[in-house]
Scaffold this motif. Structure first.
Motif, PDB file in Angstrom:
ATOM      1  N   UNK A 153     -71.581  -5.447  82.901  1.00  0.00           N
ATOM      2  CA  UNK A 153     -72.605  -4.854  82.037  1.00  0.00           C
ATOM      3  C   UNK A 153     -73.523  -3.898  82.796  1.00  0.00           C
ATOM      4  N   UNK A 154     -73.526  -3.959  84.130  1.00  0.00           N
ATOM      5  CA  UNK A 154     -74.373  -3.077  84.940  1.00  0.00           C
ATOM      6  C   UNK A 154     -73.659  -1.806  85.400  1.00  0.00           C
ATOM      7  N   UNK A 155     -72.387  -1.667  85.092  1.00  0.00           N
ATOM      8  CA  UNK A 155     -71.634  -0.484  85.521  1.00  0.00           C
ATOM      9  C   UNK A 155     -72.112   0.762  84.785  1.00  0.00           C
ATOM     10  N   UNK A 156     -72.101   1.882  85.499  1.00  0.00           N
ATOM     11  CA  UNK A 156     -72.547   3.167  84.951  1.00  0.00           C
ATOM     12  C   UNK A 156     -71.346   4.103  84.881  1.00  0.00           C
ATOM     13  N   UNK A 157     -71.141   4.719  83.725  1.00  0.00           N
ATOM     14  CA  UNK A 157     -70.025   5.650  83.547  1.00  0.00           C
ATOM     15  C   UNK A 157     -70.114   6.802  84.531  1.00  0.00           C
ATOM     16  N   UNK A 174     -62.519   2.491  96.781  1.00  0.00           N
ATOM     17  CA  UNK A 174     -63.498   3.198  95.959  1.00  0.00           C
ATOM     18  C   UNK A 174     -62.844   3.520  94.622  1.00  0.00           C
ATOM     19  N   UNK A 175     -63.561   3.179  93.537  1.00  0.00           N
ATOM     20  CA  UNK A 175     -63.086   3.448  92.182  1.00  0.00           C
ATOM     21  C   UNK A 175     -64.187   4.169  91.413  1.00  0.00           C
ATOM     22  N   UNK A 176     -63.807   4.772  90.302  1.00  0.00           N
ATOM     23  CA  UNK A 176     -64.785   5.456  89.440  1.00  0.00           C
ATOM     24  C   UNK A 176     -64.712   4.852  88.052  1.00  0.00           C
ATOM     25  N   UNK A 177     -65.870   4.591  87.470  1.00  0.00           N
ATOM     26  CA  UNK A 177     -65.914   4.152  86.078  1.00  0.00           C
ATOM     27  C   UNK A 177     -65.722   5.405  85.242  1.00  0.00           C
ATOM     28  N   UNK A 178     -64.583   5.480  84.578  1.00  0.00           N
ATOM     29  CA  UNK A 178     -64.184   6.684  83.860  1.00  0.00           C
ATOM     30  C   UNK A 178     -64.500   6.589  82.373  1.00  0.00           C
ATOM     31  N   UNK A 179     -64.992   7.693  81.832  1.00  0.00           N
ATOM     32  CA  UNK A 179     -65.247   7.775  80.396  1.00  0.00           C
ATOM     33  C   UNK A 179     -64.290   8.782  79.735  1.00  0.00           C
ATOM     34  N   UNK A 180     -63.141   9.015  80.350  1.00  0.00           N
ATOM     35  CA  UNK A 180     -62.183   9.993  79.843  1.00  0.00           C
ATOM     36  C   UNK A 180     -61.705   9.647  78.425  1.00  0.00           C
ATOM     37  N   UNK A 181     -61.671   8.358  78.089  1.00  0.00           N
ATOM     38  CA  UNK A 181     -61.220   7.936  76.759  1.00  0.00           C
ATOM     39  C   UNK A 181     -62.379   7.754  75.790  1.00  0.00           C
ATOM     40  N   UNK A 182     -63.603   7.893  76.277  1.00  0.00           N
ATOM     41  CA  UNK A 182     -64.792   7.729  75.456  1.00  0.00           C
ATOM     42  C   UNK A 182     -65.923   7.165  76.299  1.00  0.00           C
ATOM     43  N   UNK A 183     -67.148   7.430  75.889  1.00  0.00           N
ATOM     44  CA  UNK A 183     -68.289   7.031  76.714  1.00  0.00           C
ATOM     45  C   UNK A 183     -68.911   5.700  76.304  1.00  0.00           C
ATOM     46  N   UNK A 184     -68.440   5.115  75.216  1.00  0.00           N
ATOM     47  CA  UNK A 184     -68.976   3.810  74.840  1.00  0.00           C
ATOM     48  C   UNK A 184     -68.246   2.720  75.619  1.00  0.00           C
ATOM     49  N   UNK A 185     -68.890   1.607  75.761  1.00  0.00           N
ATOM     50  CA  UNK A 185     -68.428   0.510  76.620  1.00  0.00           C
ATOM     51  C   UNK A 185     -66.951   0.149  76.402  1.00  0.00           C
ATOM     52  N   UNK A 186     -66.505   0.076  75.165  1.00  0.00           N
ATOM     53  CA  UNK A 186     -65.133  -0.372  74.908  1.00  0.00           C
ATOM     54  C   UNK A 186     -64.074   0.617  75.378  1.00  0.00           C
ATOM     55  N   UNK A 187     -64.460   1.861  75.677  1.00  0.00           N
ATOM     56  CA  UNK A 187     -63.498   2.865  76.128  1.00  0.00           C
ATOM     57  C   UNK A 187     -63.536   3.117  77.632  1.00  0.00           C
ATOM     58  N   UNK A 188     -64.499   2.563  78.338  1.00  0.00           N
ATOM     59  CA  UNK A 188     -64.587   2.780  79.776  1.00  0.00           C
ATOM     60  C   UNK A 188     -63.403   2.150  80.487  1.00  0.00           C
ATOM     61  N   UNK A 189     -62.908   2.825  81.512  1.00  0.00           N
ATOM     62  CA  UNK A 189     -61.808   2.323  82.328  1.00  0.00           C
ATOM     63  C   UNK A 189     -62.157   2.531  83.795  1.00  0.00           C
ATOM     64  N   UNK A 190     -61.305   2.023  84.650  1.00  0.00           N
ATOM     65  CA  UNK A 190     -61.463   2.220  86.089  1.00  0.00           C
ATOM     66  C   UNK A 190     -60.373   3.164  86.570  1.00  0.00           C
ATOM     67  N   UNK A 191     -60.780   4.222  87.242  1.00  0.00           N
ATOM     68  CA  UNK A 191     -59.847   5.172  87.843  1.00  0.00           C
ATOM     69  C   UNK A 191     -59.882   4.979  89.354  1.00  0.00           C
ATOM     70  N   UNK A 192     -58.725   4.831  89.939  1.00  0.00           N
ATOM     71  CA  UNK A 192     -58.623   4.717  91.383  1.00  0.00           C
ATOM     72  C   UNK A 192     -58.723   6.122  91.962  1.00  0.00           C
TER      73      UNK A 192
END
Length: 76
Positions: free
Chosen positions: A5-9, A29-47
């Motif tokens: 819940x503390x992760x930032x897109x 190192x990973x990035x919290x990606x919002x490529x599929x959408x910026x709301x919580x349910x669409x966030x993913x992790x990109x290596x």
């Protein structure tokens, strides 16, 4: 550790996969990606260095990678 819940897109984090081989579970190192959408349910992790995306729940987040803020000057 950082909670999901503390992760930032679009922010970078040090993270470790929860399951996998020893090599897959190494700190990376990973990035919290919002490529599929910026709301919580669409966030993913990109290596970093990969175009693959993973579910947030697949990782433990150790810490935020330092980021440069607008107007900050980095020392070299």
């Amino acid at each position: 550790m950082i909670t999901l819940s503390d992760l930032v897109a679009e922010q970078f984090y040090w993270a470790r996969r929860r399951i996998g081989t020893d090599a897959e579970r190494e700190l990376q190192i990973v990035r919290v990606s919002s490529i599929f959408g910026s709301t919580r349910e669409f966030l993913t992790i990109a290596i970093v260095g990969s175009d693959q995306h993973y579910a947030l729940e697949e990782f433990d987040f150790i810490g935020m990678v330092a980021r440069r803020l607008a107007g900050d000057v980095l020392d070299h």
